[in-house]
Motif scaffolding. Structure first.
Motif, short mmCIF file in Angstrom:
data_model
loop_
_atom_site.label_atom_id
_atom_site.label_comp_id
_atom_site.label_asym_id
_atom_site.label_seq_id
_atom_site.Cartn_x
_atom_site.Cartn_y
_atom_site.Cartn_z
N LYS A 14 0.93 -1.13 0.13
CA LYS A 14 -0.05 0.16 -0.08
C LYS A 14 0.79 1.20 0.06
CE LYS A 14 -4.15 -2.01 1.74
NZ LYS A 14 -5.24 -1.59 2.61
N SER A 15 2.06 1.20 0.29
CA SER A 15 3.12 2.14 0.42
C SER A 15 4.33 1.81 -0.13
CB SER A 15 3.17 2.86 1.80
OG SER A 15 3.48 2.18 2.73
N THR A 16 5.29 2.64 -0.71
CA THR A 16 6.45 2.26 -1.15
C THR A 16 7.40 3.16 -0.59
OG1 THR A 16 5.20 1.40 -3.19
CG2 THR A 16 7.55 1.83 -3.24
N LEU A 17 8.61 2.86 -0.25
CA LEU A 17 9.53 3.67 0.15
C LEU A 17 10.38 4.16 -0.85
CD1 LEU A 17 11.21 1.38 2.93
CD2 LEU A 17 9.62 3.34 3.38
N ILE A 18 10.51 5.57 -0.75
CA ILE A 18 11.23 6.31 -1.52
C ILE A 18 12.36 7.34 -0.74
CG2 ILE A 18 9.50 7.94 -2.13
CD1 ILE A 18 10.85 8.20 -5.15
N ASN A 19 13.25 7.32 -0.85
CA ASN A 19 14.23 8.00 -0.04
C ASN A 19 13.94 7.95 1.40
OD1 ASN A 19 15.90 9.05 -2.16
ND2 ASN A 19 14.59 10.80 -2.60
N GLN A 46 18.70 6.61 -13.60
CA GLN A 46 20.15 6.25 -13.14
C GLN A 46 20.83 6.88 -13.85
OE1 GLN A 46 20.78 2.11 -12.06
NE2 GLN A 46 19.73 2.21 -10.25
N ASP A 47 20.78 6.78 -15.16
CA ASP A 47 21.61 7.49 -16.07
C ASP A 47 21.60 8.99 -16.06
OD1 ASP A 47 21.93 5.02 -17.36
OD2 ASP A 47 20.66 5.24 -19.19
N PHE A 48 20.24 9.50 -15.57
CA PHE A 48 20.31 10.99 -15.49
C PHE A 48 21.37 11.41 -14.30
CE2 PHE A 48 18.50 14.73 -13.39
CZ PHE A 48 18.36 15.63 -14.36
N GLU A 49 21.08 10.52 -13.24
CA GLU A 49 21.89 10.82 -11.99
C GLU A 49 23.40 10.66 -12.19
OE1 GLU A 49 21.97 10.10 -7.19
OE2 GLU A 49 20.64 9.13 -8.38
N ALA A 50 23.64 9.90 -13.12
CA ALA A 50 24.99 9.50 -13.20
C ALA A 50 25.80 10.74 -14.34
CB ALA A 50 25.23 8.46 -14.15
N TYR A 87 33.07 6.73 -12.39
CA TYR A 87 32.91 6.96 -10.79
C TYR A 87 31.33 7.26 -10.72
CZ TYR A 87 37.62 7.01 -8.83
OH TYR A 87 38.98 6.84 -8.39
N SER A 88 30.87 8.39 -11.63
CA SER A 88 29.66 8.59 -11.61
C SER A 88 28.78 7.59 -11.89
CB SER A 88 29.25 9.63 -12.54
OG SER A 88 29.63 9.48 -13.89
N LYS A 89 28.80 6.57 -12.83
CA LYS A 89 28.00 5.72 -12.98
C LYS A 89 27.82 4.74 -11.89
CE LYS A 89 28.92 5.44 -18.04
NZ LYS A 89 29.38 4.64 -19.08
N SER A 90 29.15 4.18 -11.37
CA SER A 90 29.23 3.53 -10.25
C SER A 90 28.30 4.00 -8.89
CB SER A 90 30.41 3.18 -9.86
OG SER A 90 30.98 2.38 -8.47
N GLY A 95 23.16 3.92 -5.49
CA GLY A 95 22.25 4.55 -4.74
C GLY A 95 22.41 6.18 -4.93
N GLY A 96 23.67 6.56 -5.20
CA GLY A 96 23.94 8.10 -5.44
C GLY A 96 23.46 8.80 -4.29
N ILE A 97 22.97 9.97 -4.80
CA ILE A 97 22.63 11.09 -3.74
C ILE A 97 20.87 11.28 -3.78
CG2 ILE A 97 24.76 12.07 -3.75
CD1 ILE A 97 23.61 14.30 -5.92
N GLY A 98 20.24 10.31 -4.36
CA GLY A 98 18.87 10.29 -4.29
C GLY A 98 18.13 10.95 -5.38
N ILE A 99 19.06 11.43 -6.26
CA ILE A 99 18.21 12.12 -7.43
C ILE A 99 17.53 11.12 -8.57
CG2 ILE A 99 18.42 13.35 -9.63
CD1 ILE A 99 20.95 14.72 -8.28
#
Length: 116
Positions: A14-19, A46-50, A87-90, A95-99
């Motif tokens: 019923k709910s999903t976790l995001i950040n 993920q490509d956008f965040e990378a 580095y950015s792809k990895s 998990g990156g920075i949440g973007i």
């Protein structure tokens, strides 16, 4: 059972976790978007965040002088570019920075609104 956005399953809570926060609106939208579309959307997010991280890492290392992979030697520019790209792809994939989560959420909500 609650799921995070990292693992996409066929049954949604019923709910999903995001950040780290419950997001019932996203959980409902996920029921209206196919798993294939969700995977593609996750990859694009993920490509956008990378891409964002690559730009940030490139700016961070531009003025670095000295020896080594970020030094100021012949060929360093090409090496530095490839290294910051990896580095950015990895970083984004782990998990990156949440973007990517926010981008994924926005795109899924848009797709669900078009579908229903």
């Amino acid at each position: 059972m609650q799921s995070s956005l990292n693992g996409i399953s066929n049954s949604y809570p019923k709910s999903t976790l995001i950040n780290g926060r419950n997001d019932p609106q996203l959980a409902e939208a996920l029921t209206r978007v196919s798993p294939e579309a969700q995977k593609k959307t996750r990859a694009k997010a993920q490509d956008f965040e990378a891409m964002f991280l690559n730009s940030m890492f490139s700016q961070m290392t531009t003025g670095v002088k000295g020896e080594g992979p970020f030094g100021d030697t012949t060929g360093t520019g090409a090496w530095r570019s490839m290294l910051t790209d990896e580095y950015s792809k990895s970083f984004a994939k782990s998990g990156g920075i949440g973007i990517s989560n926010d981008v994924f959420r926005t795109l899924i909500l848009q797709q669900a609104n078009r579908a229903g």
